[in-house]
Write a protein that holds these residues in place. Structure first.
Motif, short mmCIF file in Angstrom:
data_model
loop_
_atom_site.label_atom_id
_atom_site.label_comp_id
_atom_site.label_asym_id
_atom_site.label_seq_id
_atom_site.Cartn_x
_atom_site.Cartn_y
_atom_site.Cartn_z
N ASP A 1 57.15 -8.55 -36.06
CA ASP A 1 58.38 -8.01 -35.46
C ASP A 1 58.59 -8.51 -34.04
N LEU A 2 57.47 -8.73 -33.32
CA LEU A 2 57.55 -9.08 -31.91
C LEU A 2 56.40 -10.01 -31.54
N LEU A 3 56.72 -11.07 -30.80
CA LEU A 3 55.73 -11.99 -30.25
C LEU A 3 55.87 -11.99 -28.73
N VAL A 4 54.76 -11.78 -28.01
CA VAL A 4 54.79 -11.72 -26.55
C VAL A 4 53.87 -12.77 -25.96
N LEU A 5 54.37 -13.50 -24.95
CA LEU A 5 53.60 -14.52 -24.24
C LEU A 5 53.34 -14.08 -22.81
N PRO A 6 52.41 -14.75 -22.11
CA PRO A 6 52.08 -14.37 -20.74
C PRO A 6 53.19 -14.64 -19.73
N GLU A 7 52.94 -14.19 -18.52
CA GLU A 7 53.81 -14.44 -17.37
C GLU A 7 53.94 -15.95 -17.13
N MET A 8 55.18 -16.41 -16.91
CA MET A 8 55.46 -17.82 -16.63
C MET A 8 54.62 -18.73 -17.53
N ALA A 9 54.77 -18.51 -18.83
CA ALA A 9 53.86 -19.06 -19.83
C ALA A 9 53.73 -20.57 -19.81
N PHE A 10 54.83 -21.29 -19.67
CA PHE A 10 54.77 -22.74 -19.84
C PHE A 10 54.72 -23.51 -18.52
N THR B 1 63.77 -24.40 -20.79
CA THR B 1 62.71 -24.76 -21.73
C THR B 1 62.13 -23.54 -22.43
N THR B 2 61.83 -22.50 -21.67
CA THR B 2 61.22 -21.30 -22.26
C THR B 2 62.16 -20.62 -23.24
N PHE B 3 63.43 -20.50 -22.86
CA PHE B 3 64.40 -19.89 -23.78
C PHE B 3 64.51 -20.71 -25.06
N LEU B 4 64.60 -22.03 -24.94
CA LEU B 4 64.74 -22.86 -26.13
C LEU B 4 63.52 -22.73 -27.04
N TRP B 5 62.32 -22.66 -26.44
CA TRP B 5 61.12 -22.47 -27.25
C TRP B 5 61.15 -21.10 -27.92
N ALA B 6 61.51 -20.08 -27.16
CA ALA B 6 61.56 -18.73 -27.72
C ALA B 6 62.60 -18.64 -28.84
N ARG B 7 63.74 -19.29 -28.65
CA ARG B 7 64.79 -19.28 -29.67
C ARG B 7 64.30 -19.95 -30.96
N LYS C 1 61.34 -11.14 -32.86
CA LYS C 1 61.76 -11.15 -31.47
C LYS C 1 60.65 -11.78 -30.64
N VAL C 2 61.03 -12.47 -29.56
CA VAL C 2 60.06 -13.16 -28.71
C VAL C 2 60.33 -12.82 -27.25
N THR C 3 59.26 -12.47 -26.52
CA THR C 3 59.34 -12.26 -25.07
C THR C 3 58.39 -13.24 -24.40
N ALA C 4 58.90 -13.99 -23.43
CA ALA C 4 58.07 -14.99 -22.73
C ALA C 4 58.46 -15.06 -21.26
N GLY C 5 57.46 -15.30 -20.41
CA GLY C 5 57.70 -15.38 -18.98
C GLY C 5 58.13 -16.76 -18.54
N TYR C 6 59.00 -16.82 -17.51
CA TYR C 6 59.46 -18.11 -16.99
C TYR C 6 59.94 -17.97 -15.55
N LEU D 1 54.24 -5.90 -21.36
CA LEU D 1 53.78 -6.43 -20.08
C LEU D 1 53.29 -7.86 -20.27
N SER D 2 53.99 -8.81 -19.65
CA SER D 2 53.54 -10.21 -19.62
C SER D 2 52.73 -10.40 -18.35
N MET D 3 51.57 -11.09 -18.46
CA MET D 3 50.64 -11.12 -17.34
C MET D 3 50.02 -12.49 -17.09
N ALA D 4 49.54 -12.66 -15.85
CA ALA D 4 48.65 -13.77 -15.48
C ALA D 4 47.59 -13.14 -14.57
N TRP D 5 46.70 -12.38 -15.17
CA TRP D 5 45.77 -11.50 -14.46
C TRP D 5 44.39 -12.12 -14.40
#
Length: 315
Positions: free
Chosen positions: A35-44, A86-92, A101-106, A205-209
């Motif tokens: 249902d949902l895929l989540v990637l980290p903060e500023m993933a790419f 780039t991130t939006f196009l990858w998520a799309r 649904k996809v959430t990704a940081g950019y 929560l997208s992270m780079a911790w």
């Protein structure tokens, strides 16, 4: 609900290889019916975060600053237009392929087509795309760390909203989980109160911790979660644990992993549930695993952790 976290080790500024790395992990996992895929903060773009632990002094953190985007000039080549880069196009593409649904940081740059702004309007953001490939949310990080402040503006506030198929959603990015600028009281727990005030049933929560552990020792235990980090994240949600609830609140913690220079990331991406003072772990990755975590929150959780709601200490 079936939720996936893509944990990987992007390299700062190496966008094409970072995209390939994420695609390879997804291809290998070949997830079904998520249902949902989540990637980290500023993933790419490969954001290098900082160890956002309460009680650390700036002098203890400065050795990491060289591994962040240190200025607007440094990050400018990687800035992306609002929900169209780039991130939006990858998520799309990914949302359409996996019907999720996809959430990704950019790193976002606002396009002022009506006139030239004196200073570029930039944010540390996440974009959320629905199953049809349409951007349905664009959250801008509210609590900036001092390295964010060299190029990004504060967002207008934590995200809350109803998303079809997910329910009432609260979103944050990494530092949002901490006290504002490390100046607000520990007990303020601003993001946790935001969750409660908006009656969210899902938190993203997208992270780079980072971890504070020695890199060589830490990386030898790649498949083991960093439980100190997980405990710290949970400690920042104390008001949610103390609150009476009518149902489980799902919290998605999507972190990156790997080491760059002096910076070692904590990994430990997890999906947890909170209800009536109890924390359950639906799924969790090791500190150094580059994998796709997929969990079904309707099934029996992997582990239960009874929290101590009155604790005010960080880990």
């Amino acid at each position: 609900m079936r939720i996936a976290c893509l944990q990987f080790a992007p390299r700062v500024g190496d966008v094409e290889n970072n995209l390939s790395r994420a695609n390879a992990i997804l291809s290998k996992a070949n997830p079904k019916d998520i249902d949902l895929l989540v990637l980290p903060e500023m993933a790419f773009s490969g954001e290098s975060g900082l160890p956002y632990f309460w009680g650390l002094f700036i002098s203890e953190l400065t050795l990491y600053s060289g591994y962040n985007f240190s200025s607007l000039d440094h990050i400018t080549p990687y800035l992306e237009p609002t929900t169209s880069g780039t991130t939006f196009l990858w998520a799309r593409t990914t949302a359409l392929k996996h019907n999720c649904k996809v959430t990704a940081g950019y790193p976002e740059k606002v396009d002022h087509s009506s006139g030239e702004s004196a200073k570029p309007e930039c944010y540390n953001s996440t974009v959320t795309v629905n199953r049809e490939g349409k951007a349905i949310a664009n959250y801008r990080k509210s609590f900036l760390y001092y390295t964010d402040e060299t190029w990004a503006r504060e967002g207008p506030g934590f995200f809350s909203g109803k998303i079809d198929g997910l329910g009432n959603v609260a979103m944050g990015i990494c530092m949002d989980l901490n006290p504002y600028k490390f100046e607000a009281p520990w007990t303020a727990c601003e993001f946790a109160h935001h969750i409660l005030d908006n009656k969210a049933n899902l938190v993203i929560l997208s992270m780079a911790w980072l971890t504070r552990e020695d890199a060589e020792y830490f990386n030898r235990l790649a498949k083991k979660p960093d439980m100190d980090t997980l405990s710290y994240w949970i400690s920042r949600l104390q008001p949610v644990l103390r609150a009476e609830s009518t149902g489980e609140i799902i919290v998605v913690l999507a972190n990156r992993c790997g080491t760059e220079g002096e910076a070692t990331y904590a990994g430990t991406s997890a999906v947890i549930g909170i209800k009536d003072g109890e924390v359950v772990v639906h799924g969790i990755l090791g500190r150094g695993e580059e994998e796709l975590l997929v969990v079904d929150t309707d099934k029996t959780p992997r582990a239960t952790n009874v929290s101590r709601p009155n604790s005010t200490e960080s880990n």
